[in-house]
Design a protein around this motif. Structure first.
Motif, PDB file in Angstrom:
ATOM      1  N   ILE A   1      -1.503   4.638   2.926  1.00  0.00           N
ATOM      2  CA  ILE A   1      -2.927   4.561   3.291  1.00  0.00           C
ATOM      3  C   ILE A   1      -3.789   4.440   2.027  1.00  0.00           C
ATOM      4  N   ILE A   2      -3.493   5.268   1.025  1.00  0.00           N
ATOM      5  CA  ILE A   2      -4.264   5.212  -0.222  1.00  0.00           C
ATOM      6  C   ILE A   2      -4.149   3.826  -0.857  1.00  0.00           C
ATOM      7  N   SER A   3      -2.953   3.285  -0.840  1.00  0.00           N
ATOM      8  CA  SER A   3      -2.716   1.993  -1.472  1.00  0.00           C
ATOM      9  C   SER A   3      -3.595   0.904  -0.846  1.00  0.00           C
ATOM     10  N   GLU A   4      -3.623   0.842   0.477  1.00  0.00           N
ATOM     11  CA  GLU A   4      -4.421  -0.181   1.150  1.00  0.00           C
ATOM     12  C   GLU A   4      -5.914   0.123   1.019  1.00  0.00           C
ATOM     13  N   ALA A   5      -6.272   1.408   1.034  1.00  0.00           N
ATOM     14  CA  ALA A   5      -7.679   1.790   0.863  1.00  0.00           C
ATOM     15  C   ALA A   5      -8.181   1.308  -0.497  1.00  0.00           C
ATOM     16  N   TRP A   6      -7.369   1.537  -1.517  1.00  0.00           N
ATOM     17  CA  TRP A   6      -7.731   1.160  -2.884  1.00  0.00           C
ATOM     18  C   TRP A   6      -7.937  -0.356  -2.998  1.00  0.00           C
TER      19      TRP A   6
ATOM     20  N   PHE B   1      -0.854  -8.021   2.764  1.00  0.00           N
ATOM     21  CA  PHE B   1      -0.942  -6.842   1.891  1.00  0.00           C
ATOM     22  C   PHE B   1      -0.465  -7.245   0.493  1.00  0.00           C
ATOM     23  N   GLY B   2      -1.017  -6.619  -0.540  1.00  0.00           N
ATOM     24  CA  GLY B   2      -0.675  -7.002  -1.906  1.00  0.00           C
ATOM     25  C   GLY B   2       0.297  -6.045  -2.564  1.00  0.00           C
ATOM     26  N   PRO B   3       0.476  -6.221  -3.873  1.00  0.00           N
ATOM     27  CA  PRO B   3       1.374  -5.329  -4.622  1.00  0.00           C
ATOM     28  C   PRO B   3       0.756  -3.937  -4.813  1.00  0.00           C
ATOM     29  N   ILE B   4       1.522  -3.051  -5.417  1.00  0.00           N
ATOM     30  CA  ILE B   4       1.055  -1.687  -5.682  1.00  0.00           C
ATOM     31  C   ILE B   4      -0.195  -1.739  -6.569  1.00  0.00           C
ATOM     32  N   PRO B   5      -1.269  -1.039  -6.204  1.00  0.00           N
ATOM     33  CA  PRO B   5      -2.479  -1.057  -7.034  1.00  0.00           C
ATOM     34  C   PRO B   5      -2.217  -0.444  -8.415  1.00  0.00           C
ATOM     35  N   GLU B   6      -3.014  -0.875  -9.397  1.00  0.00           N
ATOM     36  CA  GLU B   6      -2.893  -0.313 -10.754  1.00  0.00           C
ATOM     37  C   GLU B   6      -3.659   1.002 -10.898  1.00  0.00           C
ATOM     38  N   PHE B   7      -4.535   1.296  -9.950  1.00  0.00           N
ATOM     39  CA  PHE B   7      -5.428   2.459 -10.040  1.00  0.00           C
ATOM     40  C   PHE B   7      -6.206   2.420 -11.366  1.00  0.00           C
TER      41      PHE B   7
END
Ligand code: NAI
Length: 316
Positions: free
Chosen positions: A199-204, A263-269
């Motif tokens: 959820i955090i990943s897609e939210a970001w 959906f994309g790759p893992i966010p870099e934050f």
């Protein structure tokens, strides 16, 4: 009696919550911490909390606050906390080497019956309990913060954990009013954090791509998905939103796959996005200790009321 005792190792935020939960179930609770001052703090803090809960009609269990408090005592060393206990709940900081040291110490003083349980959020049982003589009696019982209001406990076995250890821990968790679930095989993040991180990943990503503001993103959960999720999970949601699960998949799986492919790759934050999100969060909750503490208190009160509501509507 001693067979009704639970030992708590490390009495910070999580250890204190476990102590209150075990006492609410009528168990004797023995607290141990490397810092004796922490034990005094914990006892004082638990007393205050229980009195407030009792006044609010939200104290768990059938015993009064005084009765529950009389079950909890501090111990000057780890041996005393373990003596006669049927369950040990480890709650020291999240550090593999430190926890391994504690479990090695426990391994050398326990009998063949006590359960050795860790509160770890993300350390793998195979790392934590490797090489212990009493590995069959070891398990992870991962609570969710704040455990007094959020009942879920993830039970995660080591490959060599005995099935009876899982069953006994499951039964014990129910007895203290928590809601245990079994993770059949260890996996990074267990189940709760894997869902949370998805959820955090897609939210970001949605915020980063300018599709939604951070505060509107949070509304989608608190005023949308979260309304259902306090009562039914994502799978039952599918089941109910069509004529059962099979019909849901017939109707919607192609559509879901179409969206999921975007959906994309893992966010870099990245720092830039973190600052943008922070700015929006700080409009409602400035990030100083006072405002954060006040908001947490409000959150806990909401959770307490939700727990009351759920206990009224759940039997179905
Ligand atoms: P904390 O820092 O509040 O408390 C840790 C306590 O352990 C302190 O009182 C400290 O003095 C004591 N300690 C340190 N070394 C020790 C030793 N050698 N022997 C005995 N006691 C020792 O930490 P917190 O937040 O309570 O976390 C404990 C565990 O629970 C961690 O593994 C954490 O990942 C897990 N957890 C935490 C959650 C949270 O939201 N805080 C949620 C779920 C699990």
């Amino acid at each position: 009696s001693a067979s009704r005792a639970a030992g708590i190792i490390g009495v910070g935020v999580i250890g204190r919550s476990w102590a209150m939960l075990f006492a609410s179930g009528g168990f004797q609770v023995k607290l141990y911490d490397i810092e004796q001052q922490q034990i005094r703090n914990a006892l004082e803090n638990i007393r205050k909390e229980m009195k407030l809960l009792e006044q609010a009609g939200a104290l768990k269990g059938s015993l009064s606050a005084e009765e529950q408090l009389s079950l909890i005592s501090g111990c000057p060393n780890i041996q005393e906390a373990v003596e006669g206990a049927m369950h040990i709940q480890e709650c020291v900081p999240e550090d593999l080497e430190l926890k391994k040291k504690i479990f090695a110490q426990l391994d050398s003083i326990v009998d063949d019956r006590v359960i050795l349980s860790s509160s770890t959020s993300c350390l793998m049982p195979s790392k934590l309990f490797a090489g212990l003589v009493h590995v069959k009696q070891c398990i992870v019982a991962h609570p969710v913060n704040p455990p007094y209001y959020i009942p879920l406990v993830e039970l995660v076995p080591h490959p060599e954990t005995a099935p009876t250890t899982v069953d006994r821990t499951h039964a014990l968790m129910k007895k203290i009013g928590q809601c245990p679930m079994r993770v059949q095989k260890e996996v990074a993040g267990f189940v709760l954090n894997r869902l949370q991180y998805a959820i955090i990943s897609e939210a970001w990503r949605l915020v980063e791509e300018g599709i939604v503001s951070p505060s509107d993103l949070d509304l989608v959960m608190s005023e949308g998905l979260g309304m259902r999720y306090a009562f039914i999970g994502p799978l039952e949601t599918m089941h109910l939103n069509a004529e059962g699960m099979l019909s849901y998949c017939d109707r919607y799986s192609e559509g879901m796959k179409h969206v999921l492919k975007t959906f994309g790759p893992i966010p870099e934050f990245s720092r830039a996005t973190a600052e943008k999100v922070n700015q929006d969060m700080c409009v409602k909750v400035p990030d100083d200790p006072e405002h954060l503490a006040a908001r947490r208190q409000w959150r806990d009160e909401c959770l307490m009321r939700l727990a009351k509501l759920k206990s009224q509507v759940q039997p179905q």
